[in-house]
Design a protein around this motif. Structure first.
Motif, PDB file in Angstrom:
ATOM      1  N   PRO A  78      -2.732   5.901   9.988  1.00 27.70           N
ATOM      2  CA  PRO A  78      -1.829   7.050   9.836  1.00 27.70           C
ATOM      3  C   PRO A  78      -0.809   6.803   8.725  1.00 27.70           C
ATOM      4  CG  PRO A  78      -2.076   6.486  12.154  1.00 27.70           C
ATOM      5  CD  PRO A  78      -2.745   5.396  11.365  1.00 27.70           C
ATOM      6  N   SER A  79      -0.504   7.850   7.969  1.00 28.25           N
ATOM      7  CA  SER A  79       0.368   7.722   6.786  1.00 28.25           C
ATOM      8  C   SER A  79       1.800   7.360   7.122  1.00 28.25           C
ATOM      9  CB  SER A  79       0.360   9.032   6.001  1.00 28.25           C
ATOM     10  OG  SER A  79      -0.928   9.285   5.515  1.00 28.25           O
ATOM     11  N   HIS A  80       2.257   7.638   8.313  1.00 30.11           N
ATOM     12  CA  HIS A  80       3.659   7.429   8.654  1.00 30.11           C
ATOM     13  C   HIS A  80       3.922   6.092   9.341  1.00 30.11           C
ATOM     14  CE1 HIS A  80       1.774   9.151  12.206  1.00 30.11           C
ATOM     15  NE2 HIS A  80       2.681   8.503  12.913  1.00 30.11           N
ATOM     16  N   LYS A  81       2.960   5.201   9.349  1.00 31.65           N
ATOM     17  CA  LYS A  81       3.160   3.897   9.996  1.00 31.65           C
ATOM     18  C   LYS A  81       4.196   3.085   9.242  1.00 31.65           C
ATOM     19  CE  LYS A  81       0.522   3.984  13.535  1.00 31.65           C
ATOM     20  NZ  LYS A  81       1.056   3.833  14.847  1.00 31.65           N
ATOM     21  N   SER A  82       4.647   2.009   9.844  1.00 37.16           N
ATOM     22  CA  SER A  82       5.700   1.171   9.273  1.00 37.16           C
ATOM     23  C   SER A  82       5.306   0.627   7.914  1.00 37.16           C
ATOM     24  CB  SER A  82       5.990  -0.008  10.205  1.00 37.16           C
ATOM     25  OG  SER A  82       6.451   0.452  11.436  1.00 37.16           O
ATOM     26  N   LEU A  83       6.332   0.275   7.166  1.00 36.68           N
ATOM     27  CA  LEU A  83       6.133  -0.291   5.845  1.00 36.68           C
ATOM     28  C   LEU A  83       5.435  -1.635   5.952  1.00 36.68           C
ATOM     29  CD1 LEU A  83       9.666   0.412   4.354  1.00 36.68           C
ATOM     30  CD2 LEU A  83       7.620   1.795   4.142  1.00 36.68           C
ATOM     31  N   GLY A  84       4.638  -1.951   4.974  1.00 35.46           N
ATOM     32  CA  GLY A  84       3.982  -3.248   4.915  1.00 35.46           C
ATOM     33  C   GLY A  84       4.912  -4.279   4.309  1.00 35.46           C
ATOM     34  N   PRO A  85       4.449  -5.507   4.142  1.00 34.79           N
ATOM     35  CA  PRO A  85       5.295  -6.562   3.587  1.00 34.79           C
ATOM     36  C   PRO A  85       5.737  -6.270   2.156  1.00 34.79           C
ATOM     37  CG  PRO A  85       3.050  -7.366   3.938  1.00 34.79           C
ATOM     38  CD  PRO A  85       3.123  -5.986   4.492  1.00 34.79           C
ATOM     39  N   ASP A  86       5.000  -5.392   1.462  1.00 30.15           N
ATOM     40  CA  ASP A  86       5.378  -5.038   0.095  1.00 30.15           C
ATOM     41  C   ASP A  86       6.366  -3.876   0.053  1.00 30.15           C
ATOM     42  OD1 ASP A  86       3.730  -3.037   0.948  1.00 30.15           O
ATOM     43  OD2 ASP A  86       2.253  -3.248  -0.638  1.00 30.15           O
ATOM     44  N   GLY A  87       6.715  -3.309   1.211  1.00 35.58           N
ATOM     45  CA  GLY A  87       7.702  -2.231   1.265  1.00 35.58           C
ATOM     46  C   GLY A  87       7.104  -0.840   1.199  1.00 35.58           C
ATOM     47  N   TYR A  88       5.795  -0.733   1.159  1.00 35.47           N
ATOM     48  CA  TYR A  88       5.145   0.575   1.080  1.00 35.47           C
ATOM     49  C   TYR A  88       4.296   0.809   2.322  1.00 35.47           C
ATOM     50  CZ  TYR A  88       6.367   0.173  -3.830  1.00 35.47           C
ATOM     51  OH  TYR A  88       7.050   0.016  -4.985  1.00 35.47           O
ATOM     52  N   ASN A  89       4.249   2.092   2.769  1.00 31.05           N
ATOM     53  CA  ASN A  89       3.395   2.406   3.905  1.00 31.05           C
ATOM     54  C   ASN A  89       2.040   2.903   3.411  1.00 31.05           C
ATOM     55  OD1 ASN A  89       3.840   5.032   3.111  1.00 31.05           O
ATOM     56  ND2 ASN A  89       4.984   5.628   4.906  1.00 31.05           N
ATOM     57  N   SER A  90       1.121   3.128   4.335  1.00 31.33           N
ATOM     58  CA  SER A  90      -0.228   3.519   3.947  1.00 31.33           C
ATOM     59  C   SER A  90      -0.253   4.885   3.269  1.00 31.33           C
ATOM     60  CB  SER A  90      -1.150   3.510   5.162  1.00 31.33           C
ATOM     61  OG  SER A  90      -0.672   4.407   6.137  1.00 31.33           O
ATOM     62  N   GLY A  91       0.711   5.748   3.566  1.00 34.58           N
ATOM     63  CA  GLY A  91       0.783   7.052   2.920  1.00 34.58           C
ATOM     64  C   GLY A  91       0.968   6.936   1.415  1.00 34.58           C
ATOM     65  N   PHE A  92       1.741   5.937   0.990  1.00 32.11           N
ATOM     66  CA  PHE A  92       1.943   5.705  -0.442  1.00 32.11           C
ATOM     67  C   PHE A  92       0.616   5.350  -1.099  1.00 32.11           C
ATOM     68  CE2 PHE A  92       2.438   2.468  -3.748  1.00 32.11           C
ATOM     69  CZ  PHE A  92       3.135   3.201  -4.701  1.00 32.11           C
ATOM     70  N   TYR A  93      -0.125   4.439  -0.489  1.00 31.83           N
ATOM     71  CA  TYR A  93      -1.400   4.016  -1.063  1.00 31.83           C
ATOM     72  C   TYR A  93      -2.413   5.162  -1.081  1.00 31.83           C
ATOM     73  CZ  TYR A  93       0.278  -0.738  -1.062  1.00 31.83           C
ATOM     74  OH  TYR A  93       1.004  -1.860  -1.309  1.00 31.83           O
ATOM     75  N   LYS A  94      -2.385   5.990  -0.035  1.00 32.50           N
ATOM     76  CA  LYS A  94      -3.299   7.127   0.001  1.00 32.50           C
ATOM     77  C   LYS A  94      -2.979   8.109  -1.121  1.00 32.50           C
ATOM     78  CE  LYS A  94      -3.974   7.056   4.992  1.00 32.50           C
ATOM     79  NZ  LYS A  94      -3.770   7.823   6.220  1.00 32.50           N
ATOM     80  N   ALA A  95      -1.689   8.384  -1.303  1.00 34.19           N
ATOM     81  CA  ALA A  95      -1.272   9.352  -2.322  1.00 34.19           C
ATOM     82  C   ALA A  95      -1.575   8.844  -3.730  1.00 34.19           C
ATOM     83  CB  ALA A  95       0.217   9.661  -2.175  1.00 34.19           C
ATOM     84  N   ARG A  96      -1.492   7.558  -3.954  1.00 38.34           N
ATOM     85  CA  ARG A  96      -1.680   6.971  -5.283  1.00 38.34           C
ATOM     86  C   ARG A  96      -3.004   6.221  -5.402  1.00 38.34           C
ATOM     87  NH1 ARG A  96       0.666   9.715  -8.415  1.00 38.34           N
ATOM     88  NH2 ARG A  96       0.186   8.090  -9.903  1.00 38.34           N
ATOM     89  N   TRP A  97      -3.989   6.540  -4.553  1.00 38.34           N
ATOM     90  CA  TRP A  97      -5.241   5.785  -4.507  1.00 38.34           C
ATOM     91  C   TRP A  97      -5.949   5.754  -5.858  1.00 38.34           C
ATOM     92  CZ3 TRP A  97      -7.309   2.185  -1.790  1.00 38.34           C
ATOM     93  CH2 TRP A  97      -8.648   1.863  -1.981  1.00 38.34           C
ATOM     94  N   GLU A  98      -5.942   6.874  -6.572  1.00 41.14           N
ATOM     95  CA  GLU A  98      -6.650   6.934  -7.857  1.00 41.14           C
ATOM     96  C   GLU A  98      -6.086   5.926  -8.848  1.00 41.14           C
ATOM     97  OE1 GLU A  98      -9.408   8.653  -8.309  1.00 41.14           O
ATOM     98  OE2 GLU A  98      -9.210   9.333  -6.234  1.00 41.14           O
ATOM     99  N   ASP A  99      -4.767   5.677  -8.778  1.00 43.64           N
ATOM    100  CA  ASP A  99      -4.142   4.752  -9.721  1.00 43.64           C
ATOM    101  C   ASP A  99      -4.222   3.300  -9.262  1.00 43.64           C
ATOM    102  OD1 ASP A  99      -3.364   6.912 -11.302  1.00 43.64           O
ATOM    103  OD2 ASP A  99      -1.517   7.188 -10.155  1.00 43.64           O
ATOM    104  N   ILE A 100      -3.997   3.063  -7.974  1.00 45.75           N
ATOM    105  CA  ILE A 100      -3.888   1.679  -7.513  1.00 45.75           C
ATOM    106  C   ILE A 100      -5.075   1.205  -6.687  1.00 45.75           C
ATOM    107  CG2 ILE A 100      -1.381   1.683  -7.544  1.00 45.75           C
ATOM    108  CD1 ILE A 100      -1.396   2.123  -4.569  1.00 45.75           C
ATOM    109  N   GLY A 101      -5.977   2.095  -6.312  1.00 46.55           N
ATOM    110  CA  GLY A 101      -7.138   1.712  -5.517  1.00 46.55           C
ATOM    111  C   GLY A 101      -7.948   0.587  -6.134  1.00 46.55           C
ATOM    112  N   PRO A 102      -8.266   0.690  -7.441  1.00 47.34           N
ATOM    113  CA  PRO A 102      -9.041  -0.413  -8.053  1.00 47.34           C
ATOM    114  C   PRO A 102      -8.312  -1.756  -8.068  1.00 47.34           C
ATOM    115  CG  PRO A 102      -9.121   1.576  -9.405  1.00 47.34           C
ATOM    116  CD  PRO A 102      -8.119   1.823  -8.330  1.00 47.34           C
ATOM    117  N   LEU A 103      -6.983  -1.725  -7.989  1.00 53.93           N
ATOM    118  CA  LEU A 103      -6.221  -2.971  -8.005  1.00 53.93           C
ATOM    119  C   LEU A 103      -6.268  -3.696  -6.674  1.00 53.93           C
ATOM    120  CD1 LEU A 103      -3.083  -1.718  -9.934  1.00 53.93           C
ATOM    121  CD2 LEU A 103      -5.024  -2.989 -10.842  1.00 53.93           C
ATOM    122  N   LEU A 104      -6.537  -2.938  -5.607  1.00 49.75           N
ATOM    123  CA  LEU A 104      -6.566  -3.552  -4.289  1.00 49.75           C
ATOM    124  C   LEU A 104      -7.866  -4.277  -4.093  1.00 49.75           C
ATOM    125  CD1 LEU A 104      -5.015  -0.687  -2.169  1.00 49.75           C
ATOM    126  CD2 LEU A 104      -3.877  -2.676  -3.082  1.00 49.75           C
TER     127      LEU A 104
END
Length: 170
Positions: A144-170
């Motif tokens: 779920p997008s609203h879960k707690s922040l990860g150790p990097d300070g971002y939640n899964s909603g951030f990664y989902k919204a920016r997947w096209e830019d940062i997906g290949p980096l993961l």
């Protein structure tokens, strides 16, 4: 007369269902609004967090005060105070815990293991297989997008919204 009662019961049932649907709709809308407010406040806090403002620095100081250990009991059950003394007690405790050479361990009872389910060879091999980018995306998008922040300070909603830019980096 039974026809009227039946109609009255049907009307009451419809009114009850309608009230229930309205209540459920209200709860759903209210829940969505609260999630939006939470996300906006997190985004606002992150934008404030990038600046070295007095508020940000005060929040860091407050968090440090909440998470600090001011006193602790040592191995002799004596209360020790002060940063250096607490640090020394904790360091000694973990040194003793991790430096012990005589680790007495009991043997694993294979009969107990055989009672439960065990992985076959194929399942064991699958655990060691590399995973693909699509596996990462599938797992990330299942959170779920609203879960707690990860150790990097971002939640899964951030990664989902920016997947096209940062997906290949993961």
């Amino acid at each position: 007369m039974t026809f009227c009662r039946h109609n009255l019961n049907c009307s009451m049932t419809l009114v009850t269902r309608s009230s229930s649907l309205k209540r459920d709709l209200y709860i759903s809308i209210n829940h969505s609004a609260m999630l939006l407010v939470k996300q906006q406040s997190k985004a606002e806090w992150i934008s404030f967090g990038d600046e070295c403002t007095r508020v940000f620095m005060a929040k860091i100081k407050q968090r440090r005060a909440w998470t600090s250990i001011y006193h602790i009991k040592d191995q002799h059950d004596q209360r020790v105070e002060g940063f250096e003394a607490v640090s020394k007690v904790m360091t000694n405790y973990y040194k003793k815990l991790l430096d012990e050479k005589d680790h007495h361990r009991t043997q694993v009872d294979t009969q107990v293991i055989n009672l439960g389910d065990c992985l076959n060879l194929e399942q064991q091999m699958q655990l060691g297989m590399p995973f693909s980018d699509s596996d990462i995306k599938r797992v990330l998008f299942s959170i779920p997008s609203h879960k707690s922040l990860g150790p990097d300070g971002y939640n899964s909603g951030f990664y989902k919204a920016r997947w096209e830019d940062i997906g290949p980096l993961l």
